[in-house]
Design a protein around this motif. Structure first.
Motif, PDB file in Angstrom:
ATOM      1  N   TYR A 117      -5.469  -5.414  10.207  1.00  0.00           N
ATOM      2  CA  TYR A 117      -4.926  -5.231   8.858  1.00  0.00           C
ATOM      3  C   TYR A 117      -5.101  -3.781   8.409  1.00  0.00           C
ATOM      4  CZ  TYR A 117      -3.979  -6.145   3.927  1.00  0.00           C
ATOM      5  OH  TYR A 117      -3.448  -6.135   2.648  1.00  0.00           O
ATOM      6  N   ALA A 121      -2.154  -1.288   7.418  1.00  0.00           N
ATOM      7  CA  ALA A 121      -2.117  -0.709   6.076  1.00  0.00           C
ATOM      8  C   ALA A 121      -2.015   0.810   6.142  1.00  0.00           C
ATOM      9  CB  ALA A 121      -3.348  -1.148   5.279  1.00  0.00           C
ATOM     10  N   VAL A 126       2.123  -3.458   6.769  1.00  0.00           N
ATOM     11  CA  VAL A 126       1.614  -4.825   6.591  1.00  0.00           C
ATOM     12  C   VAL A 126       2.803  -5.724   6.278  1.00  0.00           C
ATOM     13  CG1 VAL A 126       0.183  -6.341   5.160  1.00  0.00           C
ATOM     14  CG2 VAL A 126      -0.669  -4.074   5.803  1.00  0.00           C
ATOM     15  N   ASP A 127       2.927  -6.799   7.038  1.00  0.00           N
ATOM     16  CA  ASP A 127       4.000  -7.755   6.810  1.00  0.00           C
ATOM     17  C   ASP A 127       3.394  -9.115   6.461  1.00  0.00           C
ATOM     18  OD1 ASP A 127       3.040  -8.698   9.264  1.00  0.00           O
ATOM     19  OD2 ASP A 127       4.778  -7.987  10.402  1.00  0.00           O
ATOM     20  N   ASP A 128       4.235 -10.109   6.265  1.00  0.00           N
ATOM     21  CA  ASP A 128       3.749 -11.437   5.877  1.00  0.00           C
ATOM     22  C   ASP A 128       2.821 -12.038   6.930  1.00  0.00           C
ATOM     23  OD1 ASP A 128       5.161 -11.281   3.516  1.00  0.00           O
ATOM     24  OD2 ASP A 128       6.867 -12.474   4.244  1.00  0.00           O
ATOM     25  N   ALA A 130       0.800 -10.417   9.022  1.00  0.00           N
ATOM     26  CA  ALA A 130      -0.503  -9.742   8.937  1.00  0.00           C
ATOM     27  C   ALA A 130      -1.259 -10.202   7.695  1.00  0.00           C
ATOM     28  CB  ALA A 130      -0.316  -8.233   8.917  1.00  0.00           C
ATOM     29  N   HIS A 131      -0.534 -10.394   6.603  1.00  0.00           N
ATOM     30  CA  HIS A 131      -1.180 -10.858   5.382  1.00  0.00           C
ATOM     31  C   HIS A 131      -1.720 -12.284   5.566  1.00  0.00           C
ATOM     32  CE1 HIS A 131      -2.166 -10.870   1.156  1.00  0.00           C
ATOM     33  NE2 HIS A 131      -1.711 -12.110   1.129  1.00  0.00           N
ATOM     34  N   ILE A 134      -4.998 -12.039   7.692  1.00  0.00           N
ATOM     35  CA  ILE A 134      -6.182 -11.596   6.944  1.00  0.00           C
ATOM     36  C   ILE A 134      -6.556 -12.650   5.901  1.00  0.00           C
ATOM     37  CG2 ILE A 134      -5.041 -10.217   5.126  1.00  0.00           C
ATOM     38  CD1 ILE A 134      -8.126  -9.057   6.998  1.00  0.00           C
ATOM     39  N   GLY A 135      -5.546 -13.335   5.353  1.00  0.00           N
ATOM     40  CA  GLY A 135      -5.790 -14.380   4.359  1.00  0.00           C
ATOM     41  C   GLY A 135      -6.526 -15.588   4.908  1.00  0.00           C
ATOM     42  N   ASP A 140      -8.070 -13.537  -1.852  1.00  0.00           N
ATOM     43  CA  ASP A 140      -7.156 -12.545  -2.419  1.00  0.00           C
ATOM     44  C   ASP A 140      -7.895 -11.365  -3.048  1.00  0.00           C
ATOM     45  OD1 ASP A 140      -4.993 -14.069  -1.631  1.00  0.00           O
ATOM     46  OD2 ASP A 140      -4.674 -14.965  -3.611  1.00  0.00           O
ATOM     47  N   ILE A 143      -8.950  -9.159  -0.242  1.00  0.00           N
ATOM     48  CA  ILE A 143      -7.795  -8.486   0.359  1.00  0.00           C
ATOM     49  C   ILE A 143      -7.371  -7.303  -0.514  1.00  0.00           C
ATOM     50  CG2 ILE A 143      -5.360  -8.732   1.019  1.00  0.00           C
ATOM     51  CD1 ILE A 143      -6.083 -11.679   1.781  1.00  0.00           C
ATOM     52  N   ALA A 147      -7.313  -3.439   0.841  1.00  0.00           N
ATOM     53  CA  ALA A 147      -6.157  -2.554   0.702  1.00  0.00           C
ATOM     54  C   ALA A 147      -6.533  -1.304  -0.098  1.00  0.00           C
ATOM     55  CB  ALA A 147      -5.002  -3.298   0.042  1.00  0.00           C
TER      56      ALA A 147
END
Length: 189
Positions: A117, A121, A126-128, A130-131, A134-135, A140, A143, A147
């Motif tokens: 991630y 970044a 970062v795309d969906d 990768a999110h 990490i999620g 949140d 995260i 970031a």
């Protein structure tokens, strides 16, 4: 050699001199360079402290992210400063070398996700997927902290490059041996 003069603690107005005290790591060229504008240095340091304390990561995880950013950007100054800090908060020597040689898959699942991630970044990619990765390991709030941490150290790298800052001692290297990791930043060695 830095592109601007590096003020000493005594060169700053009295109300800002604490920013370059030994306790504040004031001998680092980065802080001295930013200290050419003391209110900006004060804000930079407060922001960095807030991220360290409130990003939602352990000190070890923070240093893993910073090393990843430095390596991704090939920023020798940032890497050099943080190898010792990482060591001091429990990042293993082999982990330092793994980041230095881009072997992030050697980490456990959560750390690997964190390092991937951070790399994405830095690249602003970062795309969906990768999110979502990490999620699966961080909430949140964390995260957002991650970031923000990446943004802070990406900005730090810009300052380092723009002002042509270099490590104060011989560069530790991207894949330092155990002895180097343990001794390169110690005055008593």
């Amino acid at each position: 050699m830095a592109r601007i003069p590096l003020p000493r603690q005594s060169d700053l107005p009295a109300k800002y001199q604490y920013l370059l005290s030994e306790d504040a790591l004031g001998e680092l060229e980065l802080l001295q360079a930013i200290g050419s504008n003391p209110p900006v240095l004060q804000t930079y340091m407060r922001h960095g402290t807030a991220l360290w304390e409130h990003a939602g990561l352990t000190s070890r995880e923070v240093e893993l992210v910073i090393l990843t950013i430095a390596r991704e950007l090939e920023n020798e100054y940032e890497w050099h400063q943080h190898v010792g800090l990482a060591r001091d908060v429990g990042v293993e020597h082999e982990e330092i070398r793994a980041i230095g040689t881009d072997r992030v898959d050697e980490f456990d699942t959560a750390d690997s996700a964190l390092l991937r991630y951070a790399k994405l970044a830095v690249r602003r990619t970062v795309d969906d997927e990768a999110h979502a990765e990490i999620g699966a390991h961080f909430d949140d709030e964390t995260i957002a902290g991650i970031a923000s941490l990446v943004g802070h150290y990406l900005g730090t790298a810009v300052v380092i490059d723009a002002l042509s800052l270099r490590p104060e001692t011989a560069f530790v290297g991207w894949e330092p041996d155990d002895e180097t990791i343990e001794t390169y930043d110690r005055d008593d060695e």
